[in-house]
Design an enzyme around this catalytic site. Structure first.
Site, mmCIF file in Angstrom:
data_model
loop_
_atom_site.group_PDB
_atom_site.id
_atom_site.type_symbol
_atom_site.label_atom_id
_atom_site.label_comp_id
_atom_site.label_asym_id
_atom_site.label_seq_id
_atom_site.Cartn_x
_atom_site.Cartn_y
_atom_site.Cartn_z
ATOM 1 N N GLY A 34 70.305 84.157 -58.419
ATOM 2 C CA GLY A 34 69.648 84.313 -57.119
ATOM 3 C C GLY A 34 69.865 85.667 -56.476
ATOM 4 O O GLY A 34 70.478 86.578 -57.049
ATOM 5 N N ASN A 117 70.560 72.515 -49.220
ATOM 6 C CA ASN A 117 71.821 73.091 -49.688
ATOM 7 C C ASN A 117 72.979 72.103 -49.718
ATOM 8 O O ASN A 117 73.893 72.233 -50.537
ATOM 9 C CB ASN A 117 72.178 74.321 -48.851
ATOM 10 C CG ASN A 117 71.278 75.511 -49.168
ATOM 11 O OD1 ASN A 117 70.390 75.406 -50.015
ATOM 12 N ND2 ASN A 117 71.486 76.626 -48.508
ATOM 13 N N HIS A 200 80.475 80.214 -38.939
ATOM 14 C CA HIS A 200 79.614 81.196 -39.603
ATOM 15 C C HIS A 200 78.148 80.951 -39.239
ATOM 16 O O HIS A 200 77.286 80.915 -40.103
ATOM 17 C CB HIS A 200 79.832 81.124 -41.121
ATOM 18 C CG HIS A 200 79.076 82.163 -41.896
ATOM 19 N ND1 HIS A 200 79.212 83.510 -41.659
ATOM 20 C CD2 HIS A 200 78.169 82.059 -42.900
ATOM 21 C CE1 HIS A 200 78.421 84.181 -42.497
ATOM 22 N NE2 HIS A 200 77.771 83.316 -43.247
ATOM 23 N N MET A 251 75.833 90.502 -48.398
ATOM 24 C CA MET A 251 76.569 89.257 -48.650
ATOM 25 C C MET A 251 77.278 89.322 -49.994
ATOM 26 O O MET A 251 78.415 88.849 -50.120
ATOM 27 C CB MET A 251 75.612 88.057 -48.601
ATOM 28 C CG MET A 251 76.292 86.700 -48.751
ATOM 29 S SD MET A 251 77.502 86.317 -47.465
ATOM 30 C CE MET A 251 79.021 86.312 -48.422
#
Length: 338
Positions: A34, A117, A200, A251
Site C-alpha cells: 500500500g 479497518n 491520534h 507516515m
C-alpha cells in the site's frame, strides 16, 4: 525532564544507517503493497538494524519484494500473498508493523475508516497472536484510538496479551509538531522535540508545546493556531492530495522512526523515549499516548504526562470523552467477533 530524555527527531533515523548497530531484527510489514507499506518497507530495507524483512499483503507483494530485494543492503526480503501465506510471514518475527487498511479521502474522518479497518486489524492481529505472540506489535492502521483496543482484546482472546508489546504508532504527530515549531522559530527540526500525548485523531492529539526542547514561547493566538494545525495536519494532506490518498510518505518515515527506536531499545540501548498510544493508567482513559521509556521487552516505563500548561490541561479534559468512546467502540467490536 521528558523532553530532555527524548532524542531529537532525526537521530534515530540517522543511526539506522550506521554500521555499528546490531543487525538482527526480523520485521514483518502487513499491508506492504500500500501507500504507506511500500515506502515504509524501503526505509526498513535500508536499515542495518533489520536482518530479515517479510512483506505481506493481499495483492502485489511478490513484486514489491522482488523490487526491494535488489537493494544492496543486508536485510533479506520475502513477499507473502494472501491469508494462507500469512502464518509463514509472521513466524519468528521480533516486530510486526501494520499499515494495512483503507486510507482517508477528502471529507472523511479517521473514524469513518472504522468498519473496514477494524475487520482488517482484527484478522491480522489474530494471526500475530497465533504465530508470533512474543513480537512487538506496531499498529499504524486508523483509527488508532480504536485499533489498539481491538488489538489488545484479540490478544486477550488468544491468551497471549502483553500490554508492554502493543503500540499505536502516533509518531507522525510528533514529527509534524517538531517540523511546524521549527518552521515558526527558524530552528533545525532535527533538534526540536515536542511530546504529543492523548490519541491520534483530531482534538485527541495534544501537543505539549510547554515541554518543547528547546524551550519555545508563542503568544496565545499563535499557540492556538499551531495546535490546530498539528491536530488537522492529516486532513491538510488529504485535501492537498485531492482524493489521491492520505499522508503516506511522512507516515512511512514516522513508522520507520518508531520501529528503529524500538529495535534500538530491544538491542539494549538505554534512554530510548518515544510517545505511543498504549494501555495506560495515566488518566481515566484505559489507553493514552504519553512518552514511554522503551526497553528490551517493550515498554520499560511510562513517563506520564508531566507538567502541563492550563491550555494543555483543558485540551486533555476535552479529549477524554472522545477517547473513551473510541476505545469502547474498538472493544465492543471484538465482542461481536466469533
Amino acid at each position: 525532564m521528558l523532553s530532555a530524555l527524548a532524542r531529537p527527531a532525526s537521530a534515530v533515523l540517522r543511526r539506522s544507517f550506521s554500521t555499528s548497530a546490531q543487525n538482527n531484527a526480523k520485521v514483518a510489514v502487513l499491508g506492504a503493497s500500500g501507500g504507506i507499506g511500500q515506502p515504509l518497507s524501503l526505509l526498513l530495507k535500508n536499515s542495518p538494524l533489520v536482518s530479515r524483512l517479510t512483506l505481506y499483503d493481499i495483492a502485489h507483494t511478490p513484486g514489491v519484494a522482488a523490487d526491494l530485494s535488489h537493494i544492496e543492503t543486508k536485510a533479506t526480503v520475502k513477499g507473502y500473498l494472501g491469508p494462507e501465506q500469512l502464518p509463514d510471514c509472521l513466524k519468528g518475527c521480533d516486530v510486526v508493523v501494520i499499515p494495512a487498511g483503507v486510507p482517508r479521502k477528502p471529507g472523511m474522518t479517521r473514524d469513518d475508516l472504522f468498519n473496514t479497518n477494524a475487520t482488517i486489524v482484527a484478522t491480522l492481529t489474530s494471526a500475530c497472536a497465533q504465530h508470533c505472540p512474543e513480537a512487538m506489535i506496531c499498529v499504524i492502521a486508523n483509527p488508532v484510538n480504536s485499533t489498539i483496543p481491538i488489538t489488545a482484546e484479540v490478544f486477550k482472546k488468544h491468551g497471549v496479551y502483553n500490554p508492554n508489546k502493543i503500540f499505536g504508532v502516533t509518531t507522525l504527530d510528533i514529527v509534524r509538531a517538531n517540523t511546524f515549531v521549527a518552521e515558526l522559530k527558524g530552528l533545525d527540526p532535527a533538534r526540536v522535540n515536542v511530546p504529543v500525548i492523548g490519541g491520534h485523531a483530531g482534538k485527541t492529539i495534544i501537543p505539549l508545546i510547554s515541554q518543547c526542547t528547546p524551550k519555545v514561547d508563542f503568544p496565545q493566538d499563535q499557540l492556538t493556531a499551531l495546535t490546530g494545525r498539528i491536530q488537522e495536519a492529516g486532513t491538510e494532506v488529504v485535501k492537498a492530495k485531492a482524493g489521491a490518498g492520505s499522508a503516506t510518505l511522512s507516515m512511512a518515515y514516522a513508522g520507520a522512526r518508531f520501529v528503529f527506536s524500538l529495535v534500538d531499545a530491544m538491542n539494549g540501548k538505554e534512554g530510548v523515549v518515544e510517545c505511543s498510544f498504549v494501555k495506560s493508567q495515566e488518566t481515566e482513559c484505559t489507553y493514552f499516548s504519553t512518552p514511554l521509556l522503551l526497553g528490551k521487552k517493550g515498554i520499560e516505563k511510562n513517563l506520564g504526562i508531566g507538567k502541563v500548561s492550563s491550555f494543555e490541561e483543558k485540551m486533555i479534559s476535552d479529549a477524554i470523552p472522545e477517547l473513551k468512546a473510541s476505545i469502547k467502540k474498538g472493544e465492543d467490536f471484538v465482542k461481536t467477533l466469533k
